[in-house]
Write a protein that holds these residues in place. Structure first.
Motif, mmCIF file in Angstrom:
data_model
loop_
_atom_site.group_PDB
_atom_site.id
_atom_site.type_symbol
_atom_site.label_atom_id
_atom_site.label_comp_id
_atom_site.label_asym_id
_atom_site.label_seq_id
_atom_site.Cartn_x
_atom_site.Cartn_y
_atom_site.Cartn_z
ATOM 1 N N ARG A 157 0.830 -1.218 0.000
ATOM 2 C CA ARG A 157 0.000 0.000 0.000
ATOM 3 C C ARG A 157 0.858 1.258 0.000
ATOM 4 N NH1 ARG A 157 -5.807 -0.827 2.726
ATOM 5 N NH2 ARG A 157 -6.068 -2.935 1.948
ATOM 6 N N THR A 158 1.968 1.194 0.728
ATOM 7 C CA THR A 158 2.866 2.358 0.742
ATOM 8 C C THR A 158 3.415 2.598 -0.660
ATOM 9 O OG1 THR A 158 3.498 1.916 3.022
ATOM 10 C CG2 THR A 158 5.023 3.250 1.736
ATOM 11 N N HIS A 159 3.915 1.528 -1.296
ATOM 12 C CA HIS A 159 4.440 1.680 -2.655
ATOM 13 C C HIS A 159 3.341 2.168 -3.613
ATOM 14 C CE1 HIS A 159 8.452 0.366 -1.999
ATOM 15 N NE2 HIS A 159 8.211 -0.922 -1.861
ATOM 16 N N ASP A 164 17.893 6.234 1.737
ATOM 17 C CA ASP A 164 17.653 7.131 2.861
ATOM 18 C C ASP A 164 18.672 8.276 2.763
ATOM 19 O OD1 ASP A 164 16.679 7.728 5.696
ATOM 20 O OD2 ASP A 164 18.845 7.522 5.982
ATOM 21 N N PRO A 165 18.230 9.528 2.864
ATOM 22 C CA PRO A 165 19.173 10.645 2.666
ATOM 23 C C PRO A 165 20.387 10.572 3.591
ATOM 24 C CG PRO A 165 16.931 11.443 2.579
ATOM 25 C CD PRO A 165 16.848 10.000 2.983
ATOM 26 N N ASN A 210 8.137 3.005 13.631
ATOM 27 C CA ASN A 210 8.181 1.790 12.804
ATOM 28 C C ASN A 210 8.879 2.074 11.471
ATOM 29 O OD1 ASN A 210 6.270 3.306 11.402
ATOM 30 N ND2 ASN A 210 4.606 2.384 12.558
ATOM 31 N N PHE A 211 9.041 1.015 10.668
ATOM 32 C CA PHE A 211 9.784 1.221 9.406
ATOM 33 C C PHE A 211 9.073 2.122 8.398
ATOM 34 C CE2 PHE A 211 7.609 -1.558 6.437
ATOM 35 C CZ PHE A 211 7.102 -2.604 7.202
ATOM 36 N N PRO A 212 7.727 2.071 8.293
ATOM 37 C CA PRO A 212 7.126 2.999 7.310
ATOM 38 C C PRO A 212 7.401 4.456 7.656
ATOM 39 C CG PRO A 212 5.541 1.320 7.976
ATOM 40 C CD PRO A 212 6.716 1.180 8.908
ATOM 41 N N GLU A 213 7.451 4.762 8.969
ATOM 42 C CA GLU A 213 7.724 6.147 9.364
ATOM 43 C C GLU A 213 9.197 6.499 9.126
ATOM 44 O OE1 GLU A 213 6.755 7.032 13.453
ATOM 45 O OE2 GLU A 213 7.478 9.087 13.283
ATOM 46 N N GLU A 250 10.638 8.395 3.217
ATOM 47 C CA GLU A 250 11.274 9.106 2.103
ATOM 48 C C GLU A 250 12.040 8.131 1.194
ATOM 49 O OE1 GLU A 250 13.618 12.238 3.779
ATOM 50 O OE2 GLU A 250 13.873 13.245 1.851
ATOM 51 N N SER A 251 12.685 7.138 1.829
ATOM 52 C CA SER A 251 13.477 6.171 1.044
ATOM 53 C C SER A 251 12.598 5.388 0.073
ATOM 54 C CB SER A 251 14.165 5.156 1.959
ATOM 55 O OG SER A 251 14.646 5.764 3.097
#
Ligand code: NAI
Length: 341
Positions: A16-18, A130-131, A284-287, A291-292
């Motif tokens: 869903r994120t993608h 990730d920046p 969590n990882f989505p947060e 950006e990545s």
């Protein structure tokens, strides 16, 4: 400019994120098709993302849908055959990590990918985008810390999510903590050290949730890799961070070191109250990696548009999987274990 038409497979936790990123955040992409084995997820694609080409069968999507590329976010066991089907149908491919769940399947998938040299296959090791990690890589390339010789990587999931992980029956199916979690840290080590690992020793323990030990896994795992150029890699992965999602990396070189998020802060705000001075943690990882996830798909879309090769390849997927399996074997057998190549 012509937009790249995408079909996404898998609309679960990460899918869903993608899908949202492709639909709303990447102007050069057009999300035109979706595939899932779950009806409710196809309803979501139709109602929330406005996708009209909906499929329950992956092969049907890649062969019938009006798409240039696919983004595969299905369970890891499905990745090899879906990559093959997509390539055969002439599509460009972005596939989530891991490449496959066994080394044999990784190797077989490499061979398939080699049969389609004009098509793109990119693997989703998003931490490289990730920046802060990208900045660290640039600094290392510019010689800021001299020769890097040690990477210390910590990745601990939040305790808040741990019980539901146990209750859902996920642990016995996860492949173990070194396969499920350490693979991102392993990929970063290879990337920063620009070397492959030779051997590994690993240990694990389960002090808070004995269920991990009962299921042949551990809630905390530590591994120490020796690389072919003599450099070292140290991993600490876990499931029980009380404060949130703790991802921290340190790269040590002959002339200095770089640390990425030693305090895994949610943002730059610091709260001063009766508890003292408090900086909240990412949850969590989505947060942490929101950006990545956008940046890695932007790279994929740019590769498709400009016909260039992505920086993360299937070979990276195989190498990281080989190192993760060696760490798992070292933990299970209590012996220093060579990394197969
Ligand atoms: P999930 O179980 O939440 O979602 C899987 C999705 O795939 C569901 O929508 C399901 O309906 C669909 N699906 C299952 N079989 C299918 C098939 N044959 N054809 C089409 N759709 C099918 O899984 P989650 O957590 O989203 O993980 C998906 C992949 O992403 C895994 O490979 C996982 O390792 C990876 N992942 C990567 C992360 C990262 O940070 N890079 C984070 C989380 C997951």
């Amino acid at each position: 400019m012509k937009r790249v038409k995408i079909g996404i497979a898998g609309l679960g936790r990460l899918g869903r994120t993608h899908a949202q990123n492709l639909a709303f955040k990447i102007p050069q992409a057009e999300l035109t098709a979706a595939c899932s084995i779950v009806d409710a997820e196809l309803d979501y694609a139709k109602n929330e993302l406005g996708i009209t080409e909906l499929y329950k069968d992956f092969s049907e999507m890649v062969n019938k849908a009006d798409i240039d590329a696919v983004v595969i976010v299905t369970p890891s066991t499905e990745h090899p055959w879906q990559i093959e089907a997509a390539l055969k149908a002439g599509k460009q491919v972005f596939c989530e990590k891991p490449l496959a769940v066994t080394i044999e399947e990784c190797k077989a998938t490499e061979k398939i990918v080699e049969q389609y040299p004009d098509q793109i296959v990119m693997l989703g090791f998003m931490r490289r985008f990730d920046p802060s990690y990208a900045y660290a890589k640039e600094k290392i390339k510019a010689g800021a810390i001299g020769q890097p010789y040690l990477v210390k990587a910590t990745g601990i999931d939040p305790e808040a999510d741990c019980q539901s992980l146990i209750d859902s029956g996920f642990i016995p199916k996860s492949g173990g903590i070194f396969i499920d979690m350490a693979v991102h840290d392993i990929d970063l080590m290879r990337w920063f050290l620009e070397a492959d690992a030779k051997e590994v020793y690993a240990l694990g323990c389960s002090f808070k949730h004995p269920e991990f030990k009962r299921d042949g896994d551990c809630e905390t795992g530590c591994a120490m890799f020796e690389f072919e150029n003599g450099a070292m890699g140290q991993i600490h992965v876990g499931r029980t961070a009380p404060h949130g999602y703790h991802i921290e990396t340190e790269i040590v070189g002959t002339e200095g070191s770089i640390r990425i998020s030693p305090v895994p802060a949610k943002n730059l705000a610091i709260l001063y109250d009766t508890n003292g001075v408090v900086q909240e943690c990412v949850r969590n990882f989505p947060e942490r990696f929101s950006e990545s996830y956008v940046l890695e798909l932007e790279e994929f879309i740019n590769c498709v548009i400009h016909k260039t090769k992505p920086s993360v390849t299937v070979y990276d997927g195989t190498k990281a999987t080989q190192m993760a399996f060696a760490a798992k074997a070292a933990f299970e057998n209590h012996v220093v274990t060579p990394v197969e190549h």
